[in-house]
Every structure is written in structure tokens, then in C-alpha cells.
Design an enzyme around this catalytic site. Structure first.
Site, PDB file in Angstrom:
ATOM      1  N   ASP A  71       0.832  -1.209   0.000  1.00  0.00           N
ATOM      2  CA  ASP A  71       0.000   0.000   0.000  1.00  0.00           C
ATOM      3  C   ASP A  71       0.867   1.261   0.000  1.00  0.00           C
ATOM      4  OD1 ASP A  71      -2.001  -1.761   0.145  1.00  0.00           O
ATOM      5  OD2 ASP A  71      -2.739  -1.163   2.133  1.00  0.00           O
ATOM      6  N   ALA A  72       1.976   1.183   0.763  1.00  0.00           N
ATOM      7  CA  ALA A  72       2.831   2.368   0.898  1.00  0.00           C
ATOM      8  C   ALA A  72       3.411   2.772  -0.464  1.00  0.00           C
ATOM      9  CB  ALA A  72       3.955   2.083   1.879  1.00  0.00           C
ATOM     10  N   GLU A  73       3.716   1.783  -1.292  1.00  0.00           N
ATOM     11  CA  GLU A  73       4.280   2.064  -2.610  1.00  0.00           C
ATOM     12  C   GLU A  73       3.204   2.700  -3.503  1.00  0.00           C
ATOM     13  OE1 GLU A  73       7.131   2.227  -3.687  1.00  0.00           O
ATOM     14  OE2 GLU A  73       6.892   2.217  -5.865  1.00  0.00           O
ATOM     15  N   TYR A  74       1.968   2.188  -3.374  1.00  0.00           N
ATOM     16  CA  TYR A  74       0.851   2.770  -4.128  1.00  0.00           C
ATOM     17  C   TYR A  74       0.704   4.241  -3.724  1.00  0.00           C
ATOM     18  CZ  TYR A  74      -3.776   3.491  -6.118  1.00  0.00           C
ATOM     19  OH  TYR A  74      -4.832   3.980  -6.857  1.00  0.00           O
ATOM     20  N   SER A 110     -35.784  -6.425 -13.297  1.00  0.00           N
ATOM     21  CA  SER A 110     -35.672  -7.107 -12.008  1.00  0.00           C
ATOM     22  C   SER A 110     -35.637  -8.612 -12.285  1.00  0.00           C
ATOM     23  CB  SER A 110     -36.835  -6.735 -11.102  1.00  0.00           C
ATOM     24  OG  SER A 110     -38.026  -6.963 -11.792  1.00  0.00           O
ATOM     25  N   GLU A 127     -24.277 -17.569  -9.478  1.00  0.00           N
ATOM     26  CA  GLU A 127     -23.468 -16.644  -8.665  1.00  0.00           C
ATOM     27  C   GLU A 127     -24.291 -16.133  -7.491  1.00  0.00           C
ATOM     28  OE1 GLU A 127     -22.659 -12.725 -10.680  1.00  0.00           O
ATOM     29  OE2 GLU A 127     -23.715 -13.707 -12.320  1.00  0.00           O
ATOM     30  N   LYS A 150     -26.272 -13.798  -4.959  1.00  0.00           N
ATOM     31  CA  LYS A 150     -27.020 -12.550  -5.141  1.00  0.00           C
ATOM     32  C   LYS A 150     -26.665 -11.651  -3.968  1.00  0.00           C
ATOM     33  CE  LYS A 150     -31.547 -10.810  -6.360  1.00  0.00           C
ATOM     34  NZ  LYS A 150     -31.437  -9.581  -5.622  1.00  0.00           N
ATOM     35  N   ASP A 165     -26.523  -8.605  -1.361  1.00  0.00           N
ATOM     36  CA  ASP A 165     -27.560  -7.796  -0.755  1.00  0.00           C
ATOM     37  C   ASP A 165     -27.085  -6.354  -0.737  1.00  0.00           C
ATOM     38  OD1 ASP A 165     -29.981  -7.544   0.339  1.00  0.00           O
ATOM     39  OD2 ASP A 165     -29.501  -8.468   2.275  1.00  0.00           O
ATOM     40  N   TYR A 190     -19.676  -5.362  -7.486  1.00  0.00           N
ATOM     41  CA  TYR A 190     -19.498  -6.513  -8.373  1.00  0.00           C
ATOM     42  C   TYR A 190     -20.406  -6.316  -9.577  1.00  0.00           C
ATOM     43  CZ  TYR A 190     -16.744  -9.452  -5.199  1.00  0.00           C
ATOM     44  OH  TYR A 190     -15.749  -9.966  -4.421  1.00  0.00           O
ATOM     45  N   LYS A 229     -28.382 -17.988 -14.468  1.00  0.00           N
ATOM     46  CA  LYS A 229     -28.698 -17.382 -15.767  1.00  0.00           C
ATOM     47  C   LYS A 229     -28.354 -18.366 -16.866  1.00  0.00           C
ATOM     48  CE  LYS A 229     -27.768 -12.706 -14.279  1.00  0.00           C
ATOM     49  NZ  LYS A 229     -26.835 -11.590 -14.231  1.00  0.00           N
ATOM     50  N   LYS A 258     -33.879 -17.628  -3.780  1.00  0.00           N
ATOM     51  CA  LYS A 258     -33.651 -16.893  -2.526  1.00  0.00           C
ATOM     52  C   LYS A 258     -33.448 -17.837  -1.342  1.00  0.00           C
ATOM     53  CE  LYS A 258     -34.142 -12.438  -3.197  1.00  0.00           C
ATOM     54  NZ  LYS A 258     -35.200 -11.759  -2.693  1.00  0.00           N
ATOM     55  N   CYS A 306     -27.049 -16.953  40.614  1.00  0.00           N
ATOM     56  CA  CYS A 306     -27.079 -17.913  39.512  1.00  0.00           C
ATOM     57  C   CYS A 306     -28.373 -18.734  39.569  1.00  0.00           C
ATOM     58  CB  CYS A 306     -25.859 -18.831  39.628  1.00  0.00           C
ATOM     59  SG  CYS A 306     -25.899 -20.219  38.491  1.00  0.00           S
ATOM     60  N   CYS A 322     -27.097 -22.583  40.530  1.00  0.00           N
ATOM     61  CA  CYS A 322     -26.504 -22.986  41.809  1.00  0.00           C
ATOM     62  C   CYS A 322     -26.664 -21.930  42.898  1.00  0.00           C
ATOM     63  CB  CYS A 322     -25.030 -23.322  41.622  1.00  0.00           C
ATOM     64  SG  CYS A 322     -24.012 -21.858  41.379  1.00  0.00           S
ATOM     65  N   CYS A 335     -21.438 -16.508  36.740  1.00  0.00           N
ATOM     66  CA  CYS A 335     -21.719 -17.182  37.998  1.00  0.00           C
ATOM     67  C   CYS A 335     -20.373 -17.429  38.678  1.00  0.00           C
ATOM     68  CB  CYS A 335     -22.408 -18.507  37.700  1.00  0.00           C
ATOM     69  SG  CYS A 335     -22.342 -19.643  39.087  1.00  0.00           S
ATOM     70  N   CYS A 367     -21.055 -25.179  40.557  1.00  0.00           N
ATOM     71  CA  CYS A 367     -22.245 -24.976  39.723  1.00  0.00           C
ATOM     72  C   CYS A 367     -22.435 -26.133  38.742  1.00  0.00           C
ATOM     73  CB  CYS A 367     -22.099 -23.672  38.954  1.00  0.00           C
ATOM     74  SG  CYS A 367     -23.514 -23.318  37.923  1.00  0.00           S
TER      75      CYS A 367
HETATM   76  O1  I6G Z   1     -30.725  -7.885  -9.172  1.00  0.00           O
HETATM   77  C1  I6G Z   1     -29.815  -8.700  -9.711  1.00  0.00           C
HETATM   78  C2  I6G Z   1     -28.870  -9.269  -8.934  1.00  0.00           C
HETATM   79  C3  I6G Z   1     -27.926 -10.114  -9.472  1.00  0.00           C
HETATM   80  C4  I6G Z   1     -29.861  -8.949 -11.094  1.00  0.00           C
HETATM   81  C5  I6G Z   1     -28.902  -9.811 -11.656  1.00  0.00           C
HETATM   82  C6  I6G Z   1     -27.934 -10.384 -10.810  1.00  0.00           C
HETATM   83  O2  I6G Z   1     -27.049 -11.182 -11.380  1.00  0.00           O
HETATM   84  C7  I6G Z   1     -26.094 -11.790 -10.559  1.00  0.00           C
HETATM   85  N1  I6G Z   1     -28.931 -10.054 -12.977  1.00  0.00           N
HETATM   86  C8  I6G Z   1     -29.862  -9.489 -13.721  1.00  0.00           C
HETATM   87  C9  I6G Z   1     -29.883  -9.787 -15.171  1.00  0.00           C
HETATM   88  C10 I6G Z   1     -30.813  -8.640 -13.178  1.00  0.00           C
HETATM   89  N2  I6G Z   1     -30.814  -8.367 -11.890  1.00  0.00           N
HETATM   90  C11 I6G Z   1     -31.848  -8.028 -14.011  1.00  0.00           C
END
Ligand code: I6G
Length: 673
Positions: free
Chosen positions: A33-36, A82, A114, A116, A118, A224, A291, A315, A409, A412, A427, A433
Site C-alpha cells: 500500500d505504501a508504494e501505491y 428485475s 453466482e 445474489k 444484498d 461486483y 442465468k 432466494k 445464579c 446454583c 456465575c 455450579c
Molecule cells: O438484481 C440482480 C442481482 C444479481 C440482477 C442480476 C444479478 O445477477 C447476478 N442479474 C440481472 C440480469 C438482473 N438483476 C436483471
């Protein structure tokens, strides 16, 4: 000169972009990091000297703009869709069936899978490789322009790498806050008395929707990328997986967990694997996205309403639910820790019905201001014990009783101690105990304590479960008949155990003190106590002020010791041990005068093999008492190797290093010198 400055500046930018790519995208930094920072400072200095050469895609220009009054609206040229969800295997199979039906094929489909994340969906638009804008998803058609905030994220390239990217490239992905960053952010907020974020998702959203980019710049946000929007002036690969690899090669971060899988069984195996590892991932996820990998097939499948037919989110079961606290009980753990546990109106969370949830400790209860009768959010993460995450804001309609720690407690009835500065109440029943019994006995018998050979954890649990042993003193009352009556206990092992019990009856004072299992009194503290006070009675009677005078003993440990010996139960157990024939060895040999005269004083000794006349533990005691340091492995720093029968690799290593090797007889002779 300006020409060479220009060249130098461009070279520095290239280097900084490359190193950011190694760090953020490949997770493989190749400079410290220091070099960066050094390269960055060099660029900054040159740009200061030549302001006319500053460009908006320079790595120095991440935080530049002033706070906004409001976010501008941006219309997505291609809508941000979505995803449809499924919550079980059956619906996932149905999704696959619909795809096969539409494609008129019974061939297994290749998917990408992959996690999902949050977080928040975002669209980044690059033109000629330069970041033009970043917009939130909004309602899918129109989002908010958060470019000035996205620019502060070091993992987002302001300029794409290489040359193979399309002239216009929209990239979609998820902005999220890794858990470690979230914890740190909340800790800082707590320290400053500011409001904390409820979860990493809210923290990411709050950070991205800051009007002041200076604030966003301090927030640990990551990105990502998971798909593309508009692509013009160039072509991308013909599978989703390869497109993501291309994005990565342009310098855009892509989740490293993405995999290609064929058929729904493989999708489910991936789901299982990630579910198991979910708590170890550095970020929160709420499911898996599958997908169809082939872009040609994606095109044939098309969309329904606002979601693609070729993708689905599988989910995880919900992990947070609302319920009510009916009551609070207190549980005693194996180490005496008292944990407040909320009794709840049963609620289905993360795939199971939950009626109890931990409140951790009184500090947490006060911090969250939880009361009996409150509506609360219960969280269940993986296999972890469910916890009361927080009170539902605004749900308390009347004054409710506060939760108070017990004084005694519940198991005991010994006093409960809560040492200042420690979050956990405990306790003080220790050896007495019932909740702590097995743990206390295991510790008592362990190698560094009474060293009772053959009394392993399983056997201790058996003895406690069969009600044969209530306190360590009961061990010395065991008979051959008691032992042979146990499951899988042969007469020979029973006899060996009785012999080992007999052999353990002459501990040093330090071992005996350590064996009592007083909180935070480890081997060294026990030895310091023994050396300082010389007798058990003196330690029992020492007060707080005397104890904190002892080397390495601070106020917390001193208080634990005082509390332990104030409990009549503990004194009774000690009396029973002495009555059972325990004879604590004289402390004289541990005198510092004796130590400083010994050849072993200050020397490092390793013990290996089986000694003819004593256990390794006994030999260790003698050496420690003579002032030696006893360590586990032979190195150039070792002064002596005490070798018994079957000494093995430590002996050959000692010989190689020229370390003096002695046997038991020689050790005893040297001790007597
Ligand atoms: O809401 C999303 C989360 C993750 C996504 C998604 C996703 O891909 C890993 N991919 C698509 C095509 C869409 N929503 C519409």
C-alpha cells in the site's frame, strides 16, 4: 519539460490504474500500500504543478465535486430489469422446465450461478473507456445520478483498462458494503454517539445516496458487476460467463464465486455449497442467481413483463422476522457466562421456527434498549443461534419493564459477578455450579493442571451424566466398581485411571491453583501466585490490594480471585480435595533464590519422549521451579533437550543443532547441584 511532465503523468496514471486493478479486481496486489501511496503522491504533486494536465479520469480526481442539493434523474437507455424469485427446489425445476419447453429441447441447460449480493443495483456508463455516469436502478426506467459518489469508490475504474472494450458500454452490478467494513463503520458511529445502520444493505444505500461525496469517500463500498446494458461500437462474447471475464479484463470487479453449471441438480449443488459457506463470505447475500449462459438462447427466451425469462433468483429463506418478546430468562454457560435469552412468540425465520433468541449480554440489551413486551426483529444467520437484532422502531406504545440482571445464579444460586469493563456477567459458583461441572472437571484433569492421565473429555462427560462426579473432589472417591460399570470401560483402563488419580495427588501449588479454574488465572498467573504467597491458605486469604501487587495480576484478575475464594462452595470443594489426600508440594523449590542458583535458570529446555521415573509434566514443574523456560520445539535457541525413550525427531534436530541432550538422571543431578 511540460511534454515530459505529460508523459510522466500519463505513466503514473497507468501504473496506478494497473495496481488498483490488481488490488480490487484480481484481489492480488503486487505492491505494498505504501508504494501505491508513493506513486499517488508523486502524481498529485505533478498535477499540482501542471493543473492544465488534470483530467477527470485521473486517479486523483475521485473526490472532487461539491455537495449536491439533490440528485438529478437519469433515464436508463435500456431499462434495468428485475429478477423473478423462487424459494424452493420445486419452483426451480419448474423454471428450468419452462425454459426447456420454450426452447423445445430436453437437453440440459448450461447456467451460470453466482451469489445474489444484498446491496443496490447500479448502472455504469462508459464511453470510449471513460466513466460518464453512474445511476441507481430507481424504478427500472429512471434512476438517480450518483456519479460523484460512485467515482469515490476505488474499485470502480474511472477509465477502462486495455483497448478491447466497446465504445459505449453500460455495465450493471451491485454496490454493497462488506461485513467487516460495516462493523467498523457502526463501531465508529457508536463511539461518536451517532446512529448506527441496521444492516450492510442500508449502510450501502445510505452511503451511496449521500449528497456530499466526501462522506461517501469514507465509506467502505464495493462493487461486483453482473451484466451489461447498452453495448455499441464493439462486440462482447457470446456467453454470459465469458462476458463477465471480459468485464474483468477491462478492470471491472466481478464476483469470484461465479461458476458454470449444467442442469438443475448442479444448480442445487452450487446453492448448497454457497449456503454452507454463506457466513464465511465477506459480504451479505440473499440467494443465488442462475442465468442461461448462452446469449443466443437468452435472446430466444426474451422477457416477461420486467424480468428476463432466462434468469432466476433462488432466494435463501428469510433471515429476519418480526415477533414479540414474552419474557427473558438467563442461561448459565459451561464457563459460567450468564446469557440473557428472550422467550419469543414463535416465528418462522430462515427455515425454522424460533421461540428463543439470545440477547447476548446486558450491554447489548441497553444499547438496543430492548424490553419485555417489545416487538423485535429476530435474525437467524446460517446455523448461528438466533439473536434479537433490534426493536421495531416506533412499536413501543406504552412504558415497558426494563430487563435486569439476576443477582444469583439460576442454577446454583452463587452470586453473579459483573466485573467493571467486562460485558459478560458470570456465575461465581465455579467448581460447584452444575452448569459448569463438566467443564470445570475437564480443566481440573487436564495436562497442565492435575495431569490425570486417561481422564479424557468423553469420560468426564460420562461421569457427570451418570451423576458419579459432582465436583473434582468426587474423582478421588471413584472405585473400581464405579468405573468398570461405565460403558466401554475395561478393567485395565479403570485400574490405570485409579493409578493416575493416585499419582496426581501431589501437585505443585501452582498446578493446584491453576486446576481450580479461577477465571483468567492461567498457568503463569498461578505460578506467580504460588511464588508470591507460598501457601494455599495465604492465597485464599489475600485481599484485592495484595493481589494486584503480584506480577501480571491486574484489577480484573484480582477481583476474579477474590470472588472465587469468597464462595463457600469453592472452599468446600478445596477442603474435600485435601481430605481426599491431595498434598500440595512445598513451594520452597520455586523460590527465586533456588531458581537463580540453578544451572537451568533462564535456560530454554524442551522435553521429549517417555521419561523412566516421572511424567513430562512433573519434569516440567521441576524445571520451571528451577527457573527454566520449557518450550515445545527445538530451535537454535534451545539450551537443553531432556530426552526419554522414543525421543524421535526432536532428538535428531537437537543433535544436528548441537543442543545439549540430557536424560532424566542427568536432569535430577543438575537440579541438585
Ligand atoms: O438484481 C440482480 C442481482 C444479481 C440482477 C442480476 C444479478 O445477477 C447476478 N442479474 C440481472 C440480469 C438482473 N438483476 C436483471
Amino acid at each position: 519539460m511540460p511534454e515530459s511532465a505529460e508523459k510522466q503523468i500519463e505513466e503514473l496514471r497507468e501504473q496506478l490504474r494497473y495496481h488498483a486493478y490488481q488490488y480490487y479486481v484480481l484481489d492480488n496486489p503486487d505492491i505494498p500500500d505504501a508504494e501505491y501511496d508513493r506513486l499517488y503522491q508523486k502524481l498529485l504533486a505533478l498535477e499540482e504543478k501542471h493543473p492544465e494536465l488534470i483530467t477527470s479520469d485521473s486517479p486523483t480526481q475521485r473526490v472532487g465535486s461539491a455537495p449536491l442539493a439533490a440528485f438529478e434523474q437519469i433515464q436508463h437507455q435500456m431499462p434495468m430489469l428485475s429478477l423473478d424469485n423462487v424459494f424452493n427446489e420445486e419452483d426451480l425445476y419448474a423454471f428450468n422446465q419452462r425454459i426447456q419447453d420454450r426452447l423445445n429441447s430436453s437437453d440440459e441447460i448450461e447456467y451460470t450461478a453466482e451469489p445474489k449480493l444484498d446491496g443496490l443495483a447500479i448502472s455504469l456508463r462508459y464511453e470510449q473507456g471513460k466513466l460518464i455516469y453512474a445511476a441507481t436502478r430507481g424504478d427500472g426506467s429512471t434512476g438517480e445520478n450518483v456519479t460523484q459518489n460512485i467515482r469515490t469508490m476505488k474499485s470502480v475504474p474511472l477509465r477502462l483498462l486495455g483497448e478491447g472494450y466497446p465504445q459505449v458500454l453500460e455495465v450493471r452490478g451491485e454496490v454493497f458494503m462488506p461485513r467487516a467494513g460495516f462493523e467498523k463503520l457502526n463501531r465508529l458511529a457508536r463511539e461518536k454517539g451517532d446512529k448506527e445502520f441496521a444492516n450492510p444493505r442500508n449502510a450501502a444505500a445510505g452511503s451511496l445516496r449521500q449528497l456530499d461525496p466526501e462522506i461517501t469517500a469514507t465509506r467502505p463500498l464495493s462493487l461486483y458487476c453482473y451484466s451489461t446494458g447498452i453495448v455499441e461500437g464493439g462486440e462482447l462474447a457470446d456467453t454470459h460467463y465469458e462476458i463477465l471475464q471480459q468485464l474483468k479484463s477491462f478492470g471491472l470487479p466481478v464476483c469470484k464465486e461465479i461458476k458454470r453449471v449444467t442442469g438443475i441438480k448442479a444448480c442445487l449443488a452450487y446453492y448448497e455449497d454457497i449456503s454452507k459457506r454463506r457466513d464465511e463470505l465477506p459480504y451479505d447475500i440473499d440467494g443465488i442467481v442462475y442465468k442461461v449462459n448462452s446469449i443466443a438462447l437468452q435472446k430466444r427466451l426474451g422477457f416477461v413483463a420486467r424480468a428476463p425469462r432466462w434468469a432466476i433468483a433462488h432466494k435463501f429463506p428469510a433471515q429476519e422476522e418480526i415477533t414479540r418478546i414474552i419474557d427473558v430468562d438467563f442461561q448459565v454457560g459451561r464457563t459460567g457466562a450468564i446469557t440473557p435469552v428472550a422467550r419469543l412468540e414463535p416465528v418462522f425465520v430462515g427455515g425454522v421456527t424460533v421461540s428463543n433468541a439470545t440477547l447476548h449480554n446486558m450491554d447489548e440489551i441497553r444499547r438496543k434498549d430492548v424490553r419485555i413486551g417489545d416487538q423485535v426483529i429476530v435474525r437467524r444467520a446460517g446455523d448461528v443461534i438466533p439473536e434479537v437484532a433490534r426493536v421495531v422502531p416506533g412499536s413501543r406504545k406504552k412504558e415497558l419493564p426494563e430487563i435486569k440482571m439476576l443477582e444469583f445464579c439460576p442454577v446454583c444460586h452463587s452470586a453473579i459477578e459483573q466485573i467493571e469493563g467486562e460485558a459478560i456477567a458470570r456465575c461465581t459458583g465455579g467448581l460447584f455450579c452444575q452448569a459448569q461441572r463438566a467443564q470445570a472437571i475437564k480443566h481440573f484433569a487436564s495436562r497442565k493442571a492435575m495431569d490425570i492421565d486417561g481422564l479424557g473429555d468423553k469420560l468426564v462427560e460420562q461421569l457427570v451424566d451418570e451423576d458419579l462426579v459432582h465436583t473434582p473432589a468426587d474423582l478421588y472417591k471413584l472405585s473400581l466398581e464405579d468405573l468398570v460399570a461405565l460403558d466401554r470401560m475395561a478393567e485395565k483402563s479403570a485400574k490405570n485411571l485409579l493409578n493416575a488419580l493416585e499419582a496426581s495427588k501431589q501437585p505443585t501449588l501452582a498446578r493446584f491453583i491453576y486446576a481450580l479454574g479461577i477465571r483468567e488465572v492461567g498457568e503463569t498467573t498461578a505460578m506467580n501466585l504460588a511464588n508470591e504467597f507460598k501457601t494455599l491458605e495465604a492465597i485464599e486469604q489475600a485481599d484485592f490490594d495484595q493481589l494486584i501487587e503480584v506480577q501480571d495480576i491486574g484489577p480484573i484478575v484480582a477481583q476474579h480471585i477474590v470472588n472465587f475464594f469468597q464462595q463457600q462452595h469453592n472452599l468446600d470443594v478445596i477442603d474435600q480435595l485435601l481430605a481426599a489426600g491431595i498434598k500440595i508440594q512445598d513451594v520452597k523449590i520455586a523460590d527465586s533464590a533456588a531458581q537463580s542458583n540453578s544451572v537451568f535458570a533462564g535456560k530454554t529446555v524442551v522435553i521429549t519422549g517417555t521419561l523412566p521415573g516421572m511424567s513430562r509434566g512433573e519434569a516440567k514443574d521441576k524445571l520451571l521451579a528451577a527457573g527454566a523456560k520449557v518450550t515445545g520445539s527445538v530451535s537454535a535457541k534451545t539450551d537443553f533437550l531432556l530426552a526419554g525413550d522414543k525421543a524421535g525427531s526432536k532428538l535428531s534436530k537437537a543433535e544436528k543443532l548441537g543442543v545439549r541432550v540430557i536424560d532424566e538422571a542427568e536432569m535430577l543431578a543438575l537440579l541438585n547441584e
